[in-house]
Write an enzyme that holds these catalytic residues in place. Structure first.
Site, PDB file in Angstrom:
ATOM      1  N   HIS A 262      14.174  30.641  -6.677  1.00  0.00           N
ATOM      2  CA  HIS A 262      13.260  29.538  -6.968  1.00  0.00           C
ATOM      3  C   HIS A 262      13.029  28.760  -5.674  1.00  0.00           C
ATOM      4  CE1 HIS A 262      11.360  26.116  -8.779  1.00  0.00           C
ATOM      5  NE2 HIS A 262      12.278  25.329  -8.265  1.00  0.00           N
ATOM      6  N   ASP A 374      11.897  25.236 -13.452  1.00  0.00           N
ATOM      7  CA  ASP A 374      12.327  23.923 -12.957  1.00  0.00           C
ATOM      8  C   ASP A 374      11.344  22.811 -13.260  1.00  0.00           C
ATOM      9  OD1 ASP A 374      14.051  22.180 -11.586  1.00  0.00           O
ATOM     10  OD2 ASP A 374      12.971  22.446  -9.707  1.00  0.00           O
TER      11      ASP A 374
END
Length: 1005
Positions: A262, A374
């Site tokens: 990420h 996220d």
């Protein structure tokens, strides 16, 4: 038998730390090191390789904040290492606890070929396996000295977040630059011990399997000769074969591991550094793919792929090959992992349009999943958008961060405002940075809430946030966990493989209706007001630019539709909707650049709009009003232009008790001597808006120092202290029917203009704040005399209801929430809207009055905050906001006035009225986009939805000759299951369910 379990566990830890791990590299020789420090911003690879470095050495300080240093390391493999595996150990001064959050490097060969990235958990480069001895070694390292912003003591204000204030003090000390022998047997023994040690600590203390492992570990440790670890490692491994080969129980939880990194497109680093972070990470992942046949890596965010293609063609070539092999997987189908609360309807749709189209054009890959691990909560309009883009699954992780309530499912169907359901997974591993630790795998199995009806979950595996990705250690651990008693089983799989299995085994997954609200990071709806205003303004300028450019392209032979310009601008706006840019949680550098970018985009878009409107208006002296809203305004049709008609008058008179009265025959507004609205009277309804004994347009200031995550969070205790800003320096009549109010407080100044226009049913409130507070929260309060158990706030392609009460902990946790252009509060038959041009955060509370037992429902809009981390100067300076109070508003009025505040009329001198390209005869059907098709065909695309929350019928009429009409998805592709609409006489009849979204493609006859 005596219980010596803890003794064995402690022994394992010390022997691993002090004897076995150091023996992974049993011999080493230093490399010669030289360095060239780039004088400013990063330079092209060829320039860095060609620069002449100066000698340096381990122990030397290097790296000014945000600088780039090019290290050259050279050496010779010793002859006596022939037949051994040799690696370079390149430690730039790493703290192994901070992968992605400090210095990083990308290693190149002298010819410019990228080798792999360097980060705190990945410091090795393979030189030879086996070595011949005598090989000459020369490597170049493009090293980024990114400063540590989020340190061990987190959230301390720092000037390091902008290169303009960060200074030049070196940040790092060169730690190790060696050639070393790599002993793979010892390294494998380390992994054996780590997997078994971590597993046994997760098993019940009375578990037989735990003691099997304890005894095996003890026997293996006995086999380790502490004075000759390398010579005894194989014997130790042999003693572990039995416990490592015992298969998992048939009922074991099943984990699909997806290689992952990420990478925040900006956060504690600027956008330009993310370009390099992506290059480092993808270089590592393509190298791992070559070495590990089972490994699969997935990367989302088409923007990051585009950066590689544009800036790192040598890395792009490796990525393309890995994609072709099915091992490097484009994921998510969005331009970036955006915030989903604040982006407007069209912007949220375009995230998928541009993301999916990039992957289709480059690789022929169609994404079925949205990938947003996220993002800080999910708006209730998103499921329909995902489906309209041709996708059907969603993955998220962040809901595990909620402070108050535990989400009841890990796999479920998420239902949006229109009834669309999306199969959704929320990984029980509770991290998008899984490292294959035994504690993480055990937690996933224990935590999984759908036991008994499902057994699959997903684990995004690799270092993220700042990048890094999966490591060879994680892959080695996953290999041992593939089928191991006492553990969940682990397989490397693509997101598609996981979702297919999960959906097949759980066909009747439970349903969650409405938004996925994150009970954390609520202040991201307000922090960095300049960024949020730039986003909102850009979204509406893009609407105007597409609308008028399409109209001009159809009507004016000499006007060319600006395809390339609009495509580029959209991608820039979408990039800045990333979930740490638009939410205001990035460093000062990011937001400084964002404000400049938005200003440049506004200038360019305004130029496109004005050119199109001039072409449409033609020659003449008539004052034409261009109406970009989806509703008729002052006699000007939606998406058309003609002279405006304004009825009535508005007057201002002194108020007996001090202050002024504004009256236009529809509303009568009393503003007292403090500049507060003490009455907003709906004359036709004979109804007062402001609750008795209260005042609206009341500025309120709170102390705002959350427990952590300063720019992200506002904690509920902020409400415990409030200062009503009732003192006014000036309350005077302004131009027309308006009042000017000036207040000073602290080091700040607020100026407001309250105005009432002829024929208008809204009180306009223009606010300018010269803001110089620290750790304060500024709100504007409107106590309304309305009894309402719920209220509506606009979201993508509709609105969503939230309760005004706090019956449960779920409702109490929503003490700050998101709206787009309006909040609407209503009793049956009468309501009030509060509309805005650039704010998102708000709260709504209710109280029962003792005087008359009536209910006061208070709506407060959030204007400004002043957190000090990660930007210590957050929002300091001048800000301008526009709000409007609309008494007597139904939901349709809220929709209409919300558009009007955000799309003010434009006046152009000309001689030709402009008929709309598309006309809709029902205000409940709102057109969100009129444009030309992205493929350059010249087809007209119109997107619309039902906006009131009920069923609607409407007639769409085209202002041009239509050849055919096709129902499409968001990517303007025909929908296979859609009924082909009949276009007769230039019109089509449509029937829409509540909030239904439709895209039509019209060929020009």
């Amino acid at each position: 038998m005596h219980d010596d379990r803890t003794l064995v566990e402690a022994r394992l830890k010390r022997v691993l730390d002090e004897r076995i791990r150091p023996a992974v590299y049993p011999a080493s020789v230093p490399l010669d090191v030289a360095v060239w420090h780039a004088p400013g911003e990063p330079v092209p690879v060829a320039e860095g390789l060609a620069a002449e470095p100066s000698p340096t050495a381990v122990g030397e300080r290097w790296g000014a904040p945000w600088g780039t240093s090019w290290f050259r390391v050279t050496g010779t493999v010793p002859k006596e290492w022939a037949g051994r595996t040799v690696e370079a150990i390149l430690d730039l001064g790493f703290d192994e606890n901070m992968p992605g959050f400090q210095c990083e490097g990308l290693v190149y060969r002298p010819d410019g070929t990228p080798v792999k990235g360097l980060n705190p958990r990945n410091q090795w480069v393979r030189i030879a396996a086996p070595a011949e001895g005598g090989e000459e070694v020369c490597l170049h390292i493009e090293a980024a000295s990114n400063p540590v912003i989020l340190d061990y003591h987190p959230f301390l204000p720092t000037q390091l977040g902008d290169k303009e204030t960060a200074g030049s003090e070196p940040q790092y000390t060169l730690a190790r630059m060696d050639l070393a022998v790599f002993d793979e047997t010892v390294w494998q023994l380390v992994i054996d011990f780590e997997v078994l040690g971590e597993l046994m600590r997760e098993l019940p203390e009375d578990s037989g399997r735990r003691y099997d492992i304890v005894r095996a570990v003890g026997r293996a440790l006995d086999a380790v000769d502490l004075q000759d670890v390398n010579g005894s490692a194989a014997a130790a491994r042999a003693r572990l074969e039995g416990v490592l080969s015992t298969p998992a129980e048939p009922s074991a939880h099943r984990i699909s591991a997806v290689g992952h990194a990420h990478i925040d497109s900006a956060w504690l680093w600027p956008l330009r550094e993310t370009v390099r972070k992506v290059a480092r990470t993808t270089s590592n992942m393509t190298a791992l793919i070559e070495d590990e046949p089972d490994f699969v890596f997935a990367m989302s965010q088409a923007q990051q792929w585009a950066w590689i293609k544009e800036h790192r063609p040598e890395v792009w070539a490796k990525v393309k090959k890995a994609v072709a092999d099915g091992r490097f997987v484009p994921a998510g189908g969005m331009w970036v992992e955006s915030d989903t609360n604040m982006p407007g309807s069209e912007a949220m749709a375009r995230q998928f349009v541009h993301g999916k189209r990039f992957f289709l054009d480059e690789f022929g890959v169609e994404n079925d999943e949205a990938w947003l691990p996220d993002t800080f909560g999910f708006a209730a309009g998103l499921p329909q958008i995902i489906k309209a883009a041709g996708s059907k699954w969603l993955l998220t992780q962040k809901i595990s961060w909620s402070q108050t309530n535990r989400f009841p499912h890990h796999t479920f169907n998420w239902e949006g405002i229109d009834g669309t359901r999306i199969f959704t997974h929320f990984p029980p591993v509770d991290t998008y940075n899984c490292s294959m630790k035994g504690s993480e795998i055990a937690h996933a199995a224990k935590n999984f809430k759908d036991k008994g009806v499902a057994r699959h979950s997903l684990a995004p595996t690799g270092w993220g946030d700042g990048g890094g990705g999966t490591t060879r250690e994680m892959i080695a651990k996953a290999a041992r966990l593939r089928d191991l008693e006492g553990s969940a089983t682990v397989r490397w799989e693509t997101p598609e493989q996981f979702f297919e299995k999960a959906e097949a085994e759980y066909p009747n997954a439970p349903v969650w209706v409405g938004e996925l609200y994150l009970e954390l990071h609520r202040a991201t709806l307000t922090s960095q007001a300049g960024t949020k205003q730039g986003n909102r303004r850009s979204e509406h300028l893009l609407r105007e630019a597409e609308l008028w450019a399409a109209t001009a392209a159809v009507r004016c032979d000499e006007f060319s539709y600006p395809y390339e310009e609009l495509d580029r601008i959209w991608k820039t706006v979408l990039l800045h909707q990333f979930h740490d840019i638009l939410p205001g949680s990035s460093i000062a550098w990011v937001h400084r650049e964002a404000r400049a970018t938005y200003a440049a985009l506004a200038e360019e878009l305004t130029g496109i709009i004005e050119a199109a409107q001039r072409a449409l208006a033609g020659e003449g002296g008539e004052d034409l009003v261009f109406n970009s809203t989806p509703h008729t305004c002052h006699g000007v049709p939606a998406s058309g232009a003609r002279p405006a008609v304004t009825d009535g008058q508005a007057a201002i008179t002194p108020r007996a008790e001090g202050g002024f009265v504004l009256d236009n025959g529809l509303l009568r507004v009393e503003i007292d001597g403090r500049g507060l609205v003490v009455s907003a009277y709906d004359i036709a309804a004979d109804r007062e808006t402001v609750a008795p004994g209260t005042a609206a347009n009341l500025p309120q200031l709170h102390a705002d120092f959350p427990n952590m995550w300063d720019a992200w969070d506002v904690d509920e205790f902020y409400r415990n202290t409030v200062t009503d800003l009732t003192d006014a320096d000036e309350v005077v009549a302004g131009e027309g029917a308006s009042v000017r109010i000036v207040r000073t407080f602290g080091a700040s100044r607020m100026t407001q203009i309250l105005s009432l226009a002829p024929g208008s049913r809204r009180l306009d409130i223009d606010t300018e704040v010269d803001w110089h507070e620290t750790e304060k929260f500024l709100k504007l309060a409107f106590p309304l005399d309305i009894h309402a158990e719920r209220y509506a706030s606009e979201t993508q392609f509709g609105h969503f209801y939230r309760p005004t009460h706090t019956n449960t902990s779920w409702e109490a946790a929503k003490f700050e929430a998101c709206n787009h252009r309006f909040v609407h509060v209503e009793e049956p038959g009468w309501g009030v809207a509060l509309v805005n041009d650039s704010t998102y955060g708000h709260d709504v509370t209710r109280a029962v009055r003792t005087e008359d037992a009536g209910t006061t429902t208070t709506v407060r809009v959030s204007l400004l905050r002043a957190p000090r981390f990660p930007d210590p100067e957050t929002d300091q300076g001048v800000h301008r906001f526009r709000h409007a109070l609309v008494p007597g508003a139904a939901i349709g009025d809220a929709v209409r006035e919300g558009y009007r505040v955000n799309l003010p009329e434009r006046r152009v001198r000309g001689g030709s009225e402009v008929a709309p390209l598309i006309t809709v005869d029902n205000d409940a059907v709102v057109v969100t986009a009129v444009k030309l098709a992205d493929d350059g065909s010249g087809d007209v695309v119109v997107r619309f939805h039902e906006a009131h929350g009920g069923r609607a019928r409407a007639t769409l009429t085209a202002g041009f000759e239509v050849g055919s009409v096709t129902v499409t998805d968001l990517l303007e592709r025909p929908l296979a299951d859609a009924v082909t609409p009949e276009w007769t006489g230039g019109a089509i009849e449509v029937k829409l369910r509540p909030f239904e979204l439709v895209t039509l493609r019209l060929t020009r006859g």
